[in-house]
Design a protein around this motif. Structure first.
Motif, mmCIF file in Angstrom:
data_model
loop_
_atom_site.group_PDB
_atom_site.id
_atom_site.type_symbol
_atom_site.label_atom_id
_atom_site.label_comp_id
_atom_site.label_asym_id
_atom_site.label_seq_id
_atom_site.Cartn_x
_atom_site.Cartn_y
_atom_site.Cartn_z
ATOM 1 N N ALA A 125 0.840 -1.199 0.000
ATOM 2 C CA ALA A 125 0.000 0.000 0.000
ATOM 3 C C ALA A 125 0.876 1.250 0.000
ATOM 4 C CB ALA A 125 -0.928 0.006 1.217
ATOM 5 N N SER A 126 1.944 1.208 0.771
ATOM 6 C CA SER A 126 2.860 2.346 0.821
ATOM 7 C C SER A 126 3.598 2.532 -0.492
ATOM 8 C CB SER A 126 3.850 2.181 1.973
ATOM 9 O OG SER A 126 3.165 2.299 3.195
ATOM 10 N N LEU A 127 3.935 1.447 -1.169
ATOM 11 C CA LEU A 127 4.593 1.577 -2.477
ATOM 12 C C LEU A 127 3.671 2.239 -3.503
ATOM 13 C CD1 LEU A 127 6.514 -1.817 -2.695
ATOM 14 C CD2 LEU A 127 7.485 0.471 -2.351
ATOM 15 N N VAL A 128 2.394 1.866 -3.477
ATOM 16 C CA VAL A 128 1.430 2.491 -4.394
ATOM 17 C C VAL A 128 1.280 3.978 -4.076
ATOM 18 C CG1 VAL A 128 -1.011 2.564 -5.063
ATOM 19 C CG2 VAL A 128 0.170 0.369 -4.904
ATOM 20 N N SER A 129 1.101 4.296 -2.802
ATOM 21 C CA SER A 129 0.929 5.708 -2.444
ATOM 22 C C SER A 129 2.229 6.492 -2.630
ATOM 23 C CB SER A 129 0.391 5.850 -1.022
ATOM 24 O OG SER A 129 1.251 5.254 -0.090
ATOM 25 N N THR A 130 3.371 5.822 -2.469
ATOM 26 C CA THR A 130 4.654 6.473 -2.727
ATOM 27 C C THR A 130 4.825 6.775 -4.206
ATOM 28 O OG1 THR A 130 5.695 5.477 -0.794
ATOM 29 C CG2 THR A 130 7.169 6.187 -2.554
ATOM 30 N N ALA A 131 4.346 5.888 -5.061
ATOM 31 C CA ALA A 131 4.415 6.162 -6.496
ATOM 32 C C ALA A 131 3.623 7.424 -6.841
ATOM 33 C CB ALA A 131 3.890 4.964 -7.295
ATOM 34 N N LEU A 132 2.456 7.575 -6.234
ATOM 35 C CA LEU A 132 1.661 8.786 -6.433
ATOM 36 C C LEU A 132 2.417 10.007 -5.906
ATOM 37 C CD1 LEU A 132 -1.005 10.322 -7.058
ATOM 38 C CD2 LEU A 132 -1.750 9.676 -4.744
ATOM 39 N N ASP A 133 2.884 9.913 -4.677
ATOM 40 C CA ASP A 133 3.627 10.986 -4.025
ATOM 41 C C ASP A 133 4.863 11.372 -4.838
ATOM 42 O OD1 ASP A 133 5.384 12.405 -2.302
ATOM 43 O OD2 ASP A 133 4.943 11.167 -0.574
ATOM 44 N N ALA A 134 5.688 10.385 -5.184
ATOM 45 C CA ALA A 134 6.936 10.657 -5.917
ATOM 46 C C ALA A 134 6.663 11.189 -7.315
ATOM 47 C CB ALA A 134 7.779 9.383 -5.982
ATOM 48 N N GLY A 135 5.618 10.682 -7.962
ATOM 49 C CA GLY A 135 5.266 11.173 -9.288
ATOM 50 C C GLY A 135 4.854 12.637 -9.263
ATOM 51 N N LEU A 136 4.032 12.982 -8.282
ATOM 52 C CA LEU A 136 3.632 14.383 -8.148
ATOM 53 C C LEU A 136 4.827 15.275 -7.846
ATOM 54 C CD1 LEU A 136 0.338 13.946 -6.096
ATOM 55 C CD2 LEU A 136 0.542 14.654 -8.492
ATOM 56 N N ALA A 149 2.730 16.879 -1.936
ATOM 57 C CA ALA A 149 2.757 15.558 -2.570
ATOM 58 C C ALA A 149 2.680 14.472 -1.504
ATOM 59 C CB ALA A 149 4.019 15.400 -3.415
ATOM 60 N N GLY A 150 3.388 14.674 -0.399
ATOM 61 C CA GLY A 150 3.336 13.718 0.704
ATOM 62 C C GLY A 150 1.950 13.619 1.321
ATOM 63 N N ALA A 151 1.284 14.749 1.447
ATOM 64 C CA ALA A 151 -0.066 14.752 2.019
ATOM 65 C C ALA A 151 -1.046 14.001 1.120
ATOM 66 C CB ALA A 151 -0.535 16.181 2.256
ATOM 67 N N LEU A 152 -0.952 14.205 -0.180
ATOM 68 C CA LEU A 152 -1.841 13.486 -1.102
ATOM 69 C C LEU A 152 -1.545 11.988 -1.098
ATOM 70 C CD1 LEU A 152 -1.942 16.048 -4.038
ATOM 71 C CD2 LEU A 152 -3.812 15.436 -2.486
ATOM 72 N N GLY A 153 -0.267 11.636 -1.022
ATOM 73 C CA GLY A 153 0.097 10.225 -0.907
ATOM 74 C C GLY A 153 -0.440 9.617 0.377
ATOM 75 N N ALA A 154 -0.448 10.397 1.448
ATOM 76 C CA ALA A 154 -0.951 9.916 2.742
ATOM 77 C C ALA A 154 -2.439 9.605 2.684
ATOM 78 C CB ALA A 154 -0.660 10.938 3.840
ATOM 79 N N VAL A 155 -3.197 10.427 1.979
ATOM 80 C CA VAL A 155 -4.639 10.169 1.846
ATOM 81 C C VAL A 155 -4.865 8.828 1.145
ATOM 82 C CG1 VAL A 155 -6.769 10.966 0.740
ATOM 83 C CG2 VAL A 155 -5.291 12.598 1.926
#
Length: 143
Positions: A15-26, A46-52
């Motif tokens: 789950a963290s890898l998926v949200s990290t991909a979003l975070d890192a991409g942004l 970007a970190g906040a959006l990944g956290a959601v």
């Protein structure tokens, strides 16, 4: 032999890898257009959006057998996420000022360090704490 990773930890890591991909991409997109303090704000955002995204995945999948009500979990996760994103941003900023490494690489390094030392332990012990009415994870079998 090394200790096996628990199913919860594996799912939370995924789950963290998926949200990290979003975070890192942004964040990578932000590096194309922003500099200075705007980049620090973009790193935090970007970190906040990944956290959601991470909360949704962890609640619905990684810690699904723990039970608990959405409201209190969301508040506990919100506190954890604000602290984690702030810690990761502070670590990123410190590394960016003291090393010649690429800002995007430092972003990933800061995320990983904070997840291992802070975020995952709090997810299991506080945010998604086992409720007394919910049986332990080992009672369930993955199919």
């Amino acid at each position: 032999m090394g200790a096996r990773m628990s199913p919860e930890r594996c799912r939370s890591l995924l789950a963290s890898l998926v949200s990290t991909a979003l975070d890192a991409g942004l964040f990578a997109l932000a590096t194309l257009a922003l500099v200075g303090s705007s980049l620090v704000a973009a790193r935090w955002s970007a970190g906040a959006l990944g956290a959601v995204a991470n909360f949704g995945l962890n609640r619905c999948w990684a810690f699904r057998h723990r039970g608990g009500h959405l409201g209190p979990q969301a508040v506990r996760y919100g506190v954890t996420a604000v602290l984690a994103v702030t810690l990761a941003t502070a670590l990123w900023w410190a590394l960016a000022r003291t090393t010649p490494l690429d800002l995007r690489l430092l972003h990933l390094l800061s995320l990983a360090a904070v997840w291992l030392a802070f975020t995952f332990p709090l997810l299991g012990r506080w945010v998604f704490a086992q409720t007394s009415s919910c049986p332990p994870e080992h009672w369930f079998r993955e199919v």
